[in-house]
Design an enzyme around this catalytic site. Sequence first.
Site, PDB file in Angstrom:
ATOM      1  N   LYS A 274       0.819  -1.207   0.000  1.00  0.00           N
ATOM      2  CA  LYS A 274       0.000   0.000   0.000  1.00  0.00           C
ATOM      3  C   LYS A 274       0.857   1.263   0.000  1.00  0.00           C
ATOM      4  CE  LYS A 274      -0.787   0.182   4.742  1.00  0.00           C
ATOM      5  NZ  LYS A 274      -0.631   1.356   5.562  1.00  0.00           N
ATOM      6  N   THR A 275       1.943   1.243   0.728  1.00  0.00           N
ATOM      7  CA  THR A 275       2.828   2.418   0.718  1.00  0.00           C
ATOM      8  C   THR A 275       3.361   2.657  -0.685  1.00  0.00           C
ATOM      9  OG1 THR A 275       3.502   1.703   2.906  1.00  0.00           O
ATOM     10  CG2 THR A 275       4.716   3.513   1.929  1.00  0.00           C
TER      11      THR A 275
ATOM     12  N   ASP B  93      -3.434   7.807   4.368  1.00  0.00           N
ATOM     13  CA  ASP B  93      -2.970   6.464   4.704  1.00  0.00           C
ATOM     14  C   ASP B  93      -3.631   6.024   6.013  1.00  0.00           C
ATOM     15  OD1 ASP B  93      -1.610   4.145   4.553  1.00  0.00           O
ATOM     16  OD2 ASP B  93       0.339   4.957   5.083  1.00  0.00           O
ATOM     17  N   GLU B  94      -3.735   4.728   6.243  1.00  0.00           N
ATOM     18  CA  GLU B  94      -4.301   4.195   7.492  1.00  0.00           C
ATOM     19  C   GLU B  94      -5.692   4.777   7.767  1.00  0.00           C
ATOM     20  OE1 GLU B  94      -2.623   1.851   8.738  1.00  0.00           O
ATOM     21  OE2 GLU B  94      -0.487   2.271   8.844  1.00  0.00           O
TER      22      GLU B  94
ATOM     23  N   GLN C  93      -7.092  -3.964  10.207  1.00  0.00           N
ATOM     24  CA  GLN C  93      -5.976  -3.439  10.987  1.00  0.00           C
ATOM     25  C   GLN C  93      -6.360  -2.200  11.786  1.00  0.00           C
ATOM     26  OE1 GLN C  93      -1.975  -3.536   9.157  1.00  0.00           O
ATOM     27  NE2 GLN C  93      -3.000  -4.313   7.335  1.00  0.00           N
TER      28      GLN C  93
ATOM     29  N   ARG D   5       3.080  -8.917  10.519  1.00  0.00           N
ATOM     30  CA  ARG D   5       4.339  -8.172  10.398  1.00  0.00           C
ATOM     31  C   ARG D   5       5.478  -9.086   9.983  1.00  0.00           C
ATOM     32  NH1 ARG D   5       2.339  -4.196   9.154  1.00  0.00           N
ATOM     33  NH2 ARG D   5       0.498  -5.516   9.164  1.00  0.00           N
TER      34      ARG D   5
END
Length: 727
Positions: free
Chosen positions: A33-34, A220-221, A251, A603
Amino acid sequence: MDDLLQPLNPPQRQAVQCTEGPLLILAGAGSGKTRVITYRIAYLIRACQVPPAQILAVTFTNKAAEEMRQRVQQLLGVTALPVWVATFHATCAQILRREAAVLGLSPHFVIYDTAEQLTLLKQCQRELDIDPELYPPQSLLRRISTLKNELIDPEAFVREAADFGLDEKVARLYPLYQRRLRQQAAVDFDDLLMLTVALWQRHPEVLARYQQRWRYVMVDEYQDTNVAQYHLLRLLTAASRNLCVVGDDDQSVYRFRGANVRNILEFERDFPDATVIKLEQNYRSTATILEAANAVIAKNPHRKAKTLWTTNPRGEPLGYFCAQDEVHEAEVICQNLVGLHHREGLPWGAMAVFYRTNAQSRVLEDSLRRAGVPYQIVGALRFYDRQEIRDVLAYLRLLVNPQDMLSLRRIINVPRRGIGPTTWGRLEALAEAQQRFGLDALEALLASGTLGKAAQEKLRAFAELLRGLQAEVPYLGVADLVREVLARTGYAAQLEAEGTAEAQARLDNLGELISAADEFERRSGGAGLQAFLEQLALLSDQDSFDASGGAVVLMTLHAAKGLEFPVVFIAGMENGLLPHSRAFDDPAELEEERRLCYVGMTRAQQRLFLTSAARRRVYGVQQQHTPSLFLADIPAACVQDYSPQPVLAQLRQPWSAAAHFPPAAAPAAPDGSPYAVGTRVWHAHFGRGVVQKREGEGEDLKLTVRFDEHGVKKLLVRFAPLQPLPS
DNA sequence: TTCCCGCGGATTTTT
DNA sequence: TCCGCGGGAA
């Protein structure tokens, strides 16, 4: 241009090329996504000729912002770029400073952090004579914070608040608290968002300026945004409609901070013409890790349908170990870290240990230190939370904003200069009477001639000291200002005179502060004291994480969001810890715990180890813990149980009590009675609850119980139709 | 005014 | 278990 998008897969490319109108990118863990955001920014600039200054990218931490900027610059082959990349809070702080006049706010306002908010709130509480025993300041502050995040200002709340209980108190406190903030030209974290929304709502011409300035907005997020942030985005993009949000509902782990999963779940309702793109290919983890994580999160109802897949190899099975106690657990983790480092040549920095609560880090630290394993803790005792640092910062803040009563109070007698509570009381009374605050009030007090001779002289010297420092501000850099404060106040001299190891450590920390100030000056091109202080106030725990460091990383599961490591350990996989004991009351909380577990698992790139302890010391009290119910959801084929007496197989049995009920047995108090704090109880009228507090003994044993349905009650055990629940 | 002692509460997570 | 705060005494 096509070569720019070469490294992207089809949905990623689609997301990058969809530049106009509302866009929701549902990006599963490790789906790049980044990368999509950075490429999208680059694409807007290079392919669509969008001026960089028209792009706003909002991230969750300053660190993420910095990384994103670097990556875009790299993609475009430039060394500077006027794209605005920052957190919500930093962005709002800048806007508020610029537009302060419209709101009647001082442009030199300081930002109070949680500790300072609490101090101020306690003062207000004392002033209004609200019993802190009955109404804990923490609860009151949380309530106020929630109200602010929901954009309910004091006036509105006073109108609608219930006239009893906590909210009645909040209705009195909130306006006073807010008034006190403004008097000393201070705002808290939540104000940054709430005031910016108010600014834009009440001043359309100001809003219009920002709408024109930022025509392309990316967030983002998005799953962790709250109501205030949602409104900020709606207002800002009302004209351009170019809002691109990226997030993963699985998340979302900041509910307690007001984050509202609704924002992501209902994006399509809010923006009916929205394009929705799912990124479901995971590039990060082995197939085994992904399968295990998917199985855990699959148990949550209320999710956006999404299936993560990968072409990565299966890799090793997950490892699980149930230790005897937390010390044993730490040792096992430690041994495995050492083994992986020496036998498999993994760098220390490739490995991370996550845990649910900060308190867990201590035992781990002890083990690692003994074994000589280099480690870094992210976010535990923040550097800027240390007493000596806060003291010096209080001086600096006072120089920027002389109205800051909280900072003034902190340092008026530090180092000792014989100005005590009596004098401070006078100052406070005068401030309230004359509506003059901080240094201004101090000088008014000096001029009033009401002080005794000794007090007058001490106070005069102190005022002179501050005025002297203030005069230096325009001429000195930030680092030099810190040096001046340390020298002129006698702060450094006092520590040197002490000569203890502790004092030396403090001096070292202050040295580090000077380095940080130096560094800031270099990087910001002499942006000045106010900018330095603001940067510090908005620093997040994750910002202290040094990815290049050759050390094992220790952090909470919350702090781990957005990061990745080849090897991950998750410690404390126990009912009561993960999920946390406070989550058992509330299904929504339990879902959040599950997401937290999922975040931790995803992660890991290569190896994932889960551990738990059968017994654990909590507040110095031994507790029995059962393995986390989340463990039961991991398919048997994905995980190997290395425990001396394997427990996973048993856990997966549907009739296993451990999988459904949190504590092992109703804990007994030291006196042998069955109602220890934390015991679950059953009451004939009020139903299920948890013992919060015990008072008296024997016949007079009185319990404070929080009932699931009926709130907190005080009960006399002798009379109450009460019984302990066994597990 | 300062220092010391004792008690009570906290520990979920944080921009 | 530890920390912070408040109260009381020097």
